[in-house]
Design a protein around this motif. Structure first.
Motif, PDB file in Angstrom:
ATOM      1  N   GLN A 298      -4.140  -0.249   4.053  1.00 56.93           N
ATOM      2  CA  GLN A 298      -4.098  -1.697   3.697  1.00 56.93           C
ATOM      3  C   GLN A 298      -5.222  -2.220   2.998  1.00 56.93           C
TER       4      GLN A 298
ATOM      5  N   ASN B 211      -3.279  -2.559   0.087  1.00 58.18           N
ATOM      6  CA  ASN B 211      -1.989  -3.315   0.104  1.00 58.18           C
ATOM      7  C   ASN B 211      -1.817  -3.814   1.584  1.00 58.18           C
ATOM      8  N   PRO B 212      -2.375  -4.958   1.720  1.00 54.86           N
ATOM      9  CA  PRO B 212      -2.709  -5.665   3.019  1.00 54.86           C
ATOM     10  C   PRO B 212      -1.116  -5.824   3.566  1.00 54.86           C
ATOM     11  N   PHE B 213      -0.097  -5.814   3.032  1.00 55.20           N
ATOM     12  CA  PHE B 213       1.271  -5.894   3.189  1.00 55.20           C
ATOM     13  C   PHE B 213       1.923  -4.502   3.855  1.00 55.20           C
TER      14      PHE B 213
ATOM     15  N   MET C  55       1.420  -8.651   7.441  1.00 49.63           N
ATOM     16  CA  MET C  55       0.169  -8.517   6.820  1.00 49.63           C
ATOM     17  C   MET C  55      -1.042  -8.540   7.499  1.00 49.63           C
TER      18      MET C  55
END
Length: 541
Positions: free
Chosen positions: A360, A363-365, A185
């Motif tokens: 990201q 979606n930070p993952f 992340m």
């Protein structure tokens, strides 16, 4: 006699300016080495195995690893088997930060990598090219008694790259695989005090989800964030350097507009380099302390990309404009072969960054390196950018060689001039060579300090004094390029002195208080320099 006096004064001024810039450069390194702490801190986190036996997992409350409302915990998976708890009902919970601590906006960003503890078992071996599916959620709150608010939820796939150093026999059961770290992340801001990560490993035998991934014992995370003390020093440097570059830019452009001719290409490029440096310097990061701006990392990459593209273009044009060739001078189109690779390489790196940090933002993952297609695409962009960089440096080295060869050839014509005029142009050529050497020194220092920061432990200790090498690298190199741009605009600002061709008696006809221009391209108000005219004449011959 007057010309010699003026040249001596000009050379003395150049030495004074160089000395001041050197002192400021040393200060920039010392600020990072002695005042600022290490740029980043790595914090290890061990996940806690929680039990969630409710039917609809995603609509229930978040599972806390510790605290007043902590979850029901499992010691290990043997306990889960004995209690008949399914894998789908186990949640790995991680609270950020550790107990009795708080996160701060001064940390700027959070980067997490994952390490899996996978044990070998004969009846549950790790398959080759195995992939693990993660059902991950991230939440935040700013008070220990508030409810958790979701930031992001995603289902991600990561490839497992593990090795086993022992024979796969019954005697080796229970030993752990040696697995590579996995990207987990990245968030471009730390706007909240507390964060919570819940990780599920959903199992579906029919679809082959999380089958053949071995016996996972634990999930560990390593969180990396910027140190608050370093952030404050960094912001202070940006705040100090911004007006410094702005002032010299205004002064430089005013000197150009006072000329009766239009600005030439080299002057425009130097001014554009100053603009790109100012773009980096403007401390918009101060707003990230009060606002949740997750796009700051991407914005920072774009700013640096613009500056370095402009810097590389400047070096090419700087050399080309001093090659004293009348036909191709003062036209940007004449440099398309050299500037083209810069544009292509910069575009490739921009697309790569948008595919990584751009996604990201939602979606930070996400990581572009987690899939075959993403990895091949990323490598393609990086390889193309690398090829363009190699082509650029070949062009640059060839042009630098030509410049020094041409200047050496032109020096043979200087003895035919009057003494004062000869001293003047010898000073110009010396100062051009001096600027070229400074450019090479700056590039070499950047590379050397980068290598040193990678191979050292991060700090040197001399008695009671601790020097943070990595911090000194960041502040020193950042200050160095600011001083480089400052020196360029100061030394290459147009002069308003006119050295007429009829002045050949050894007297340049200027007052001792007047400054001489340092560029070899423009000295006259309405035309090129005598060096340029001399070069053109020799080129025609």
């Amino acid at each position: 006699m007057a010309g010699a006096i003026i040249e001596n004064m000009s050379t003395r001024k150049l030495c004074i300016v160089g000395g001041i810039l050197l002192v400021l450069q040393v200060i920039a390194f010392l600020v990072g080495g002695l005042i600022a702490p290490s740029p980043t801190t790595a914090v290890p986190y061990m996940s806690v195995k929680c039990i969630d036996v409710r039917k609809n997992h995603h609509k229930t409350k978040w599972l806390m690893p510790w605290g007043a409302n902590h979850c029901k915990k499992l010691r290990d998976f043997d306990e889960a088997v004995s209690r008949q708890i399914e894998a789908n009902d186990i949640v790995f919970a991680v609270h950020i930060p550790l107990p009795s601590k708080e996160m701060s906006p001064w940390f700027q960003f959070m980067l997490f990598i994952m390490q899996l503890d996978i044990a070998f078992k004969m009846d549950n071996d790790l398959k080759e090219n195995a992939e693990i599916t993660l059902d991950v959620s991230l939440a935040y709150r700013d008070d220990m008694f508030d409810d958790w608010e979701e930031i992001a939820h995603a289902i991600e796939i990561r490839k497992l790259k593990c090795t086993f150093g022992s024979p796969k026999t019954v005697e080796s059961e229970g030993r752990h695989y040696d697995c590579d770290f996995l990207p987990f992340m990245e968030i471009g801001s730390v706007a909240h005090k507390y964060y919570l990560i819940n990780i599920r490993l959903p199992v579906n035998d029919r679809k082959g989800i999380n089958v053949g991934i071995g016996e996972i014992k634990d999930i560990r995370l390593v969180g990396i964030h910027q140190n608050g003390g370093f952030t404050k020093v960094w912001f202070a440097m940006k705040t100090f350097l911004t007006p410094s570059i702005l002032i010299i830019m205004v002064w430089y452009w005013r000197r150009i507009t006072l000329m009766t001719r239009a600005p030439v290409l080299l002057e425009k490029v130097i001014f554009a380099l100053g603009i790109s440096m100012t773009f980096i310097n403007i401390p918009v990061e101060w707003f990230s302390i009060g606002f949740d701006w997750t796009w700051m990392l991407l914005f920072g990459d774009i700013r640096q990309g613009i500056f370095y593209a402009m810097l590389l273009s400047f070096w090419i044009i700087f050399c080309g404009e001093h090659m004293m060739d009348q036909n191709e001078r003062n036209r940007l189109s004449g440099y398309w072969k050299q500037v083209g690779p810069i544009a292509v390489g910069s575009f490739c790196l921009f697309i790569f960054d948008m595919c990584e940090r751009g996604v990201q933002l939602k979606n930070p993952f996400y990581s572009i390196w987690t899939t075959e297609v993403g990895t091949e695409l990323a490598m393609a962009f990086i390889i193309v950018a690398g090829i363009c960089l190699c082509l650029y440096f070949l062009f640059l080295c060839f042009m630098v060689f030509q410049v020094f060869r041409n200047i050496s050839g032109k020096q043979s014509s200087l003895p035919a001039m009057s003494k004062a005029r000869r001293l003047h142009y010898e000073g110009l050529i010396f100062r051009f060579k001096f600027m070229m050497l400074i450019t090479l020194a700056c590039a070499a220092m950047t590379i050397i300090f980068f290598i040193v920061s990678q191979v050292t432990e991060g700090h040197w200790k001399w008695g009671d004094i601790t020097i943070q090498v990595n911090s000194a690298f960041f502040t020193g190199i950042y200050g160095m390029w600011n001083l480089y741009v400052f020196a360029l605009m100061f030394l290459y600002a147009p002069s308003h002195k006119n050295y007429g061709e009829d002045q050949s008696n050894g007297d340049l006809g200027v007052n001792s208080g007047e400054e001489l221009q340092l560029t070899t391209t423009i000295t006259h108000v309405d035309g090129p320099t005598e060096v340029y005219k001399l070069a053109r004449k020799e080129a025609q011959e």
